[in-house]
Write a protein that holds these residues in place. Structure first.
Motif, PDB file in Angstrom:
ATOM      1  N   LEU A  56       2.149   1.714  -3.483  1.00 11.86           N
ATOM      2  CA  LEU A  56       1.063   2.160  -4.348  1.00 11.86           C
ATOM      3  C   LEU A  56       0.755   3.631  -4.117  1.00 11.86           C
ATOM      4  N   LEU A  90      -0.109  -0.855  -9.785  1.00 11.75           N
ATOM      5  CA  LEU A  90      -0.522   0.471 -10.252  1.00 11.75           C
ATOM      6  C   LEU A  90      -1.399   0.349 -11.500  1.00 11.75           C
ATOM      7  N   LYS A  92       0.812  -1.218   0.000  1.00 15.08           N
ATOM      8  CA  LYS A  92       0.000   0.000   0.000  1.00 15.08           C
ATOM      9  C   LYS A  92       0.848   1.272   0.000  1.00 15.08           C
ATOM     10  N   THR A 113      -1.891  -9.002  -4.315  1.00 14.89           N
ATOM     11  CA  THR A 113      -0.592  -8.475  -4.774  1.00 14.89           C
ATOM     12  C   THR A 113       0.504  -9.529  -4.717  1.00 14.89           C
ATOM     13  N   GLU A 122       5.201  -3.602  -8.271  1.00 10.89           N
ATOM     14  CA  GLU A 122       4.599  -2.290  -8.040  1.00 10.89           C
ATOM     15  C   GLU A 122       3.922  -1.738  -9.286  1.00 10.89           C
TER      16      GLU A 122
END
Length: 200
Positions: free
Chosen positions: A28, A168, A25, A159, A164
């Motif tokens: 993100l 996204l 998180k 995830t 990453e």
């Protein structure tokens, strides 16, 4: 699609990023910021760090922190700073209370991130000197199932096998596909529920 395309597609008042430690998180949050130059980003850990003394396991400063985050979000949205990106663990009962504190916001989107406990531990131990690995594992075991919950205001993203950039991309795609229905100024928070898994 570049992240800047989001500006013309859909901008909710608040985008909440929730999940246990090591689910991605904070990464993100950093990745989303450039796509919303008129918005703001709040990591609740930074607000909690404003306290001179705090115990990460004590719920009292945590509740105080989240009240401050909600107040900041309301202030920013009232001033035209949107969306407000907010990252926190947000266990389910805590999230419900926090969303109640945001009542009156036009649109609130929640992305719930989760990963397997072994992946969480691997990610946490990769952080240099992170002393919360044990707590992160307990948190992952306790919240792993509930992070998969979707509802009228949530997306859930596994995830475990995503880097990453891929996380996204999933978020961008979710926002750009018109997930939010027109709210006509009401806080109905209508959002398609989807759960995204990637096998790998």
């Amino acid at each position: 699609m570049g992240i800047l395309c989001l500006l013309s597609l859909m901008t909710p008042d608040v985008i909440v990023l929730r999940g246990g430690s090591g689910t991605g998180k904070s990464s993100l949050l950093r990745s989303l910021r450039p796509g919303f130059p008129r918005g703001s980003a709040i990591d609740s850990d930074n607000i909690r760090d404003l306290l001179n003394l705090h115990d990460w396991m004590d719920p009292s400063p945590y509740r105080l922190c989240l009240s401050a985050v909600a107040a900041i979000a309301r202030c920013h949205v009232a001033g035209g700073v949107e969306p407000v990106l907010i990252a926190d663990t947000f266990a389910w009962p805590v999230l419900a209370g926090f969303l109640a504190d945001l009542e009156g916001m036009r649109d609130v989107v929640v992305f719930s991130l989760y990963a397997r406990p072994d992946t969480t531990v691997q990610r946490m131990t990769a952080r240099d000197g992170d002393y919360l690995v044990g707590a992160a594992l307990r948190n992952s075991l306790a919240q792993g199932a509930e992070q998969r919950i979707t509802g009228p205001t949530m997306f859930a993203i596994d995830t475990d096998c995503l880097d990453e950039a891929e996380v996204l991309e999933v978020v961008m795609r979710s926002l750009s596909q018109g997930a939010l229905a027109p709210s006509e100024g009401k806080a109905d928070h209508t959002l398609r529920s989807i759960e995204i898994h990637v096998q790998g």
